[in-house]
Design an enzyme around this catalytic site. Sequence first.
Site, PDB file in Angstrom:
ATOM      1  N   ILE A 451       0.822  -1.223   0.000  1.00  0.00           N
ATOM      2  CA  ILE A 451       0.000   0.000   0.000  1.00  0.00           C
ATOM      3  C   ILE A 451       0.848   1.261   0.000  1.00  0.00           C
ATOM      4  O   ILE A 451       0.314   2.378   0.013  1.00  0.00           O
ATOM      5  CB  ILE A 451      -0.955   0.021   1.217  1.00  0.00           C
ATOM      6  CG1 ILE A 451      -0.176  -0.130   2.530  1.00  0.00           C
ATOM      7  CG2 ILE A 451      -2.015  -1.056   1.093  1.00  0.00           C
ATOM      8  CD1 ILE A 451      -1.034  -0.024   3.780  1.00  0.00           C
ATOM      9  N   GLY A 452       2.165   1.131  -0.025  1.00  0.00           N
ATOM     10  CA  GLY A 452       3.029   2.313  -0.043  1.00  0.00           C
ATOM     11  C   GLY A 452       4.481   1.888  -0.125  1.00  0.00           C
ATOM     12  O   GLY A 452       4.826   0.711  -0.006  1.00  0.00           O
ATOM     13  N   GLY A 454       8.840   3.693   0.130  1.00  0.00           N
ATOM     14  CA  GLY A 454       9.710   4.831   0.409  1.00  0.00           C
ATOM     15  C   GLY A 454      11.153   4.382   0.292  1.00  0.00           C
ATOM     16  O   GLY A 454      11.449   3.253  -0.127  1.00  0.00           O
ATOM     17  N   SER A 455      12.064   5.289   0.680  1.00  0.00           N
ATOM     18  CA  SER A 455      13.484   4.952   0.581  1.00  0.00           C
ATOM     19  C   SER A 455      13.851   3.814   1.524  1.00  0.00           C
ATOM     20  O   SER A 455      14.833   3.103   1.302  1.00  0.00           O
ATOM     21  CB  SER A 455      14.327   6.189   0.907  1.00  0.00           C
ATOM     22  OG  SER A 455      14.026   6.649   2.213  1.00  0.00           O
ATOM     23  N   PHE A 456      13.069   3.614   2.586  1.00  0.00           N
ATOM     24  CA  PHE A 456      13.353   2.577   3.586  1.00  0.00           C
ATOM     25  C   PHE A 456      12.986   1.186   3.059  1.00  0.00           C
ATOM     26  O   PHE A 456      13.567   0.186   3.438  1.00  0.00           O
ATOM     27  CB  PHE A 456      12.545   2.852   4.862  1.00  0.00           C
ATOM     28  CG  PHE A 456      11.066   2.971   4.602  1.00  0.00           C
ATOM     29  CD1 PHE A 456      10.248   1.859   4.560  1.00  0.00           C
ATOM     30  CD2 PHE A 456      10.498   4.216   4.364  1.00  0.00           C
ATOM     31  CE1 PHE A 456       8.894   1.973   4.305  1.00  0.00           C
ATOM     32  CE2 PHE A 456       9.152   4.342   4.106  1.00  0.00           C
ATOM     33  CZ  PHE A 456       8.342   3.208   4.072  1.00  0.00           C
ATOM     34  N   GLY A 457      11.953   1.085   2.209  1.00  0.00           N
ATOM     35  CA  GLY A 457      11.428  -0.190   1.753  1.00  0.00           C
ATOM     36  C   GLY A 457       9.982  -0.059   1.333  1.00  0.00           C
ATOM     37  O   GLY A 457       9.622   0.886   0.628  1.00  0.00           O
ATOM     38  N   ASP A 570       8.136  15.642  10.216  1.00  0.00           N
ATOM     39  CA  ASP A 570       7.700  15.250   8.866  1.00  0.00           C
ATOM     40  C   ASP A 570       6.178  15.277   8.774  1.00  0.00           C
ATOM     41  O   ASP A 570       5.556  14.404   8.170  1.00  0.00           O
ATOM     42  CB  ASP A 570       8.235  13.852   8.533  1.00  0.00           C
ATOM     43  CG  ASP A 570       8.130  13.541   7.032  1.00  0.00           C
ATOM     44  OD1 ASP A 570       7.961  14.489   6.250  1.00  0.00           O
ATOM     45  OD2 ASP A 570       8.221  12.354   6.664  1.00  0.00           O
TER      46      ASP A 570
END
Length: 810
Positions: A451-452, A454-457, A570
């Site tokens: 469902i999403g 980012g740079s983390f995974g 953030d």
Amino acid sequence: MGNYKSRPTLSCADELKKKISESYSFFRSKAIEDLRPRDSEWSELQLACSHCDTAKVQELLTEENIDERTDTGLTILHIACISGGEALSISGDLDCVQALLEDDVDVNQPGNSDLTALHIAALCGHAEITSYLLEKGANNSAGDAVKFSPLHIACNFGHDKVAEILLRHNVDVNISGGVGDRPLHLACAKGFLRITQLLLEGNSQRKADVNVKDDEGHRPIHFCCKSGHLGILQYLLEENADPHVVNIYGDTPLHLACYNNKLEIVRQLVTRTGTESLVKENIFSETPLHCACTCGKSLELIKLILDQPSVNINYQGKDKHTALHSACFHGHIRVVQFLLENGADMNLVASVSDQNGGSEKREEQTALMWAYEKGHDMIVTLLKHHKRPQDESACGDYSQPGGDGSYVSVPSPMGKLRSMTKEKIDVLQLRAMLPHHFQMQLSEIEFQEPIGSGSFGKVYRGKCRGKMVAIKQYRANSFGTKSDVEMFCREVAILSKLNSPYVISFVGACIDDPSQFAIVTEYVSGGALYSLLHEQKRLIDIQSKLVMAIDVAMGMDYLHNLPQPIIHRDLNSHNILLTETGHAVVADFGESRFLRSAEDNMTKQPGNLRWMAPEIFTQCTKYSIKADVFSYSLCLWELLAGELPFAHLKPAAAAAEMAYHSTRPPIAVTFPKPIVSLLQRGWSANPEDRPDFKSILPVLEECKNSPTVLMLSVSGINNSFSLSASLPAVIRDHSAESDGRNTPPLAGHVTALRTQWEMEANRNSGDELRRRLPFPQLDKNGYVSDPLSTLRISILPSDAIRGRSQTPPS
């Protein structure tokens, strides 16, 4: 400047210039589109101007309608000037313009974005109209919304005849734009040689300065070298342009040509201007050789530079990094191999400051470490096994002299080992402090769809311990990615301390194996506020917006008033999640941290640039929880306006506008006055002037319970029960009627809303659906000029608003 590693490819001024160029191109095509006859929307006079019907214009023109304009901000004189543009090939327009000016139409009347008729004529390249407007007193120095004069526009679009006419009328040839950009800068950047010549020849008043600079110190020669216009470079050099001049970043024209892979420009500069620039460093400790290796697109360019007598392949800049470091960091394996084959020394070390915790300690790093840091495994392998001629006799424990082994003595990356040790300690500490019921195994989790990301995974929906959850799974890697490990440990530590209905509820974390790090939280079915506002484009009623705003403020107040306060860092609409009943929770604590004291050194620029407080964007390491208040204020504006803050700018340019020019989103007249005051204080440039969330909450509560909102609520409720009194109308479909009051409510579950909207969209053809959608009018900054369009009435029943449980999650 030290700690170079990643030079920004675009400066703030570059971003702004690019956006300006795109905006003018869009305006030009949009203006032509706007001229299509619209009998239902335009007056007879406007239609007559668009058809260049001079007789009809003279017949219809009166004192009452002389200043009328279209919904898009076009005056009748603008329409006549656009109609005569070369792109339309319509004749008779000059007569129409003459008729209007003879009847006392204001020749300098500004339209949308402060564009005058002369700007329009320059934009469309209509020389005759330009000449006539100037004869009738048009202001040739008038600036539009970005302080561009008509001469700027003519130079930007390459209309040399228009530029020549403007110069004959003694326009200021060195007039400055919004960021100090002059007409000569634009002509050189776009490659218009004839206009460049006209500007440098000048007029009876003045000639263009061949070395004039913009706000970032760029000269015309910088722009032509960056864009690769060889003819203009040759002409500028003949006109005594300084080939070795630097901008505020220390870049010479040669630097910019190398960064942008302009081989022939580099060849011309080296041949005609000497080698002075070849040994100059910019503030990022880069010579032109470094720049060519950072770009990494042309071995021929690198070879050309290396062939110059003054160039040393192993030259170390102020921070000691070599061209090999740059190529390794940016992952250009062919360049790395070429440098190694031509004598690059892989054992040279760069001296990089350790910025963790504000330390000034410097760490020595080889090119191998830079490649390792960025995950360029093939380059790491190449460096470890590269065999140089002088290493023929080298051997290790597993190779014999004269055998096939090619051992190379590479220094041990001690800095990386220190980082790995610290990361292991962080994880051990986390395991010791995290309560046992929060520690889980990956086998306990049932992963479903992503469902999403980012740079983390990636983030997945799934099930765990009998409930729906969201799983934030980090990339599968071992110790070594410092930022990921730090972020994971800090986020788990923070989430485990939270217990409020207004922040995301923590379920647990997988902390045993670094290659399987995962954070499990409650699943919030409504999705992100960003998705509802800007992707699904939902129309949310005013009271529901205030409910969401209050929920977020309650969550932030909770975080800021814990025994050990938490600063989110953030906060934005991506990280505000909505429940199916229309309430909001604050989520994503990956950038958050505990505040120990006001003297803490903080990380530079954490979070999303578009919502970032000015004190964070300007590289300050001393900021407080008031940075969250700034971000919240932008979210509140975004929620009320239904638009993305500074949607016409990229995130970095938006942050720069707010930090350096104190620009803020426009406040609509429909915003409640208390909220207007709240926004103005909340996004103040001075953090001390911003209110805390305890003082924000009463203002929002007062607005939510105000007579106006209650009156709208009653009206909305009277209509919302026509389908079913049990279905709360939290969010309304865009395909509803434009007044928002004659349409039955949809189900309150956001997922159901999304499905129903998609079904409705599929039932309608694209053209029919577009006709039913309310078409927003934009102001000069690209915002909706009628904010009422985002405040349609479809009210959540009061019992549903109050129905959210206030019991803290278990």
